[in-house]
Design an enzyme around this catalytic site. Structure first.
Site, PDB file in Angstrom:
ATOM      1  N   TYR A  95       0.836  -1.201   0.000  1.00 22.18           N
ATOM      2  CA  TYR A  95       0.000   0.000   0.000  1.00 22.18           C
ATOM      3  C   TYR A  95       0.869   1.248   0.000  1.00 22.18           C
ATOM      4  O   TYR A  95       1.956   1.248   0.567  1.00 22.18           O
ATOM      5  CB  TYR A  95      -0.859   0.055   1.267  1.00 22.18           C
ATOM      6  CG  TYR A  95      -1.846  -1.058   1.426  1.00 22.18           C
ATOM      7  CD1 TYR A  95      -3.195  -0.859   1.146  1.00 22.18           C
ATOM      8  CD2 TYR A  95      -1.448  -2.302   1.894  1.00 22.18           C
ATOM      9  CE1 TYR A  95      -4.118  -1.879   1.318  1.00 22.18           C
ATOM     10  CE2 TYR A  95      -2.361  -3.329   2.061  1.00 22.18           C
ATOM     11  CZ  TYR A  95      -3.688  -3.107   1.771  1.00 22.18           C
ATOM     12  OH  TYR A  95      -4.597  -4.115   1.938  1.00 22.18           O
ATOM     13  N   HIS A 155      -6.515   1.197  -1.527  1.00 19.05           N
ATOM     14  CA  HIS A 155      -6.366  -0.197  -1.925  1.00 19.05           C
ATOM     15  C   HIS A 155      -4.900  -0.437  -2.245  1.00 19.05           C
ATOM     16  O   HIS A 155      -4.202   0.465  -2.705  1.00 19.05           O
ATOM     17  CB  HIS A 155      -7.232  -0.515  -3.146  1.00 19.05           C
ATOM     18  CG  HIS A 155      -8.693  -0.479  -2.845  1.00 19.05           C
ATOM     19  ND1 HIS A 155      -9.341  -1.504  -2.194  1.00 19.05           N
ATOM     20  CD2 HIS A 155      -9.628   0.460  -3.093  1.00 19.05           C
ATOM     21  CE1 HIS A 155     -10.617  -1.190  -2.053  1.00 19.05           C
ATOM     22  NE2 HIS A 155     -10.819  -0.001  -2.585  1.00 19.05           N
ATOM     23  N   LYS A 199      -4.647  -4.851  -9.557  1.00 20.47           N
ATOM     24  CA  LYS A 199      -3.363  -4.534  -8.945  1.00 20.47           C
ATOM     25  C   LYS A 199      -2.254  -4.788  -9.958  1.00 20.47           C
ATOM     26  O   LYS A 199      -2.428  -5.528 -10.901  1.00 20.47           O
ATOM     27  CB  LYS A 199      -3.139  -5.391  -7.708  1.00 20.47           C
ATOM     28  CG  LYS A 199      -4.296  -5.235  -6.728  1.00 20.47           C
ATOM     29  CD  LYS A 199      -3.989  -5.676  -5.369  1.00 20.47           C
ATOM     30  CE  LYS A 199      -5.167  -5.535  -4.433  1.00 20.47           C
ATOM     31  NZ  LYS A 199      -5.935  -4.326  -4.526  1.00 20.47           N
TER      32      LYS A 199
END
Length: 186
Positions: free
Chosen positions: A125, A133, A164
């Site tokens: 993070y 997120h 991601k």
């Protein structure tokens, strides 16, 4: 330490493969100043508003002990030093590699959490869980690892499905190199 504030000095007890910080003020400080550990009484904490102990992984515990923030003891009260923590993890052949990556990311100012639920070693993070997120999932490799091309495709598909970036982290001695993959559509 790459954190947004300096946690107060904490003490914890080595129990199996984790360290338990039972003092609530110390636990809150560690969590709020870097999102270290997992509160035992809250599944998804939204800050340091919890009343129970904090469970730290051995990677987190070693990092905090090296920084002089955490003192660790055995259940009988005898002290566990930094070298003792390193000895405790010798059974995990990947620990040194994972720890080098964890430390490098923390020193760069990232919040590093377990990536198990994403099928990787770490979720990384910029700010912290509950605030943003994790933009990256990181998997550790040594230079000797052979990576199957199918594994690269699998990593790309997984990271894309959870929105991601997938990062390969390769350690050489104490140095860490990163390679990020992303989908490209011409």
């Amino acid at each position: 330490m790459g954190d947004r504030c300096a946690p107060i000095k904490a003490s914890g007890v080595l129990i199996g493969d984790s360290v338990l910080v039972t003092d609530v003020e110390q636990a809150r400080s560690l969590y709020s100043c870097g999102y270290y550990g997992q509160p035992l009484d809250v599944e998804k904490p939204r800050g340091a508003d919890f009343e129970g102990p904090l469970r730290l992984s051995l990677i987190e515990s070693l990092y905090l002990a090296e920084k002089g923030v955490l003192e660790v003891a055995k259940p009988d009260g005898s002290s566990v030093g930094v070298e003792d923590l390193r000895t405790a993890v010798r059974g995990n052949p990947r620990f040194s590699m994972l720890y080098n990556i964890y430390r490098d990311l923390r020193e760069r100012g990232f919040v590093v959490r377990s990536g198990l639920k994403f099928g990787s070693d770490f979720a990384v993070y910029r700010l912290g869980p509950g605030i943003d997120h994790a933009p990256f999932i990181v998997h550790a490799y040594s230079p000797e690892d052979n990576i199957d091309p199918v594994e690269i495709v699998r990593a790309g598909r997984l990271s894309h499905s959870v929105r991601k970036k997938f990062v390969f982290a390769v350690t050489r001695g104490g140095d860490v190199s990163y390679l990020m993959i992303d989908w490209f559509r011409p």
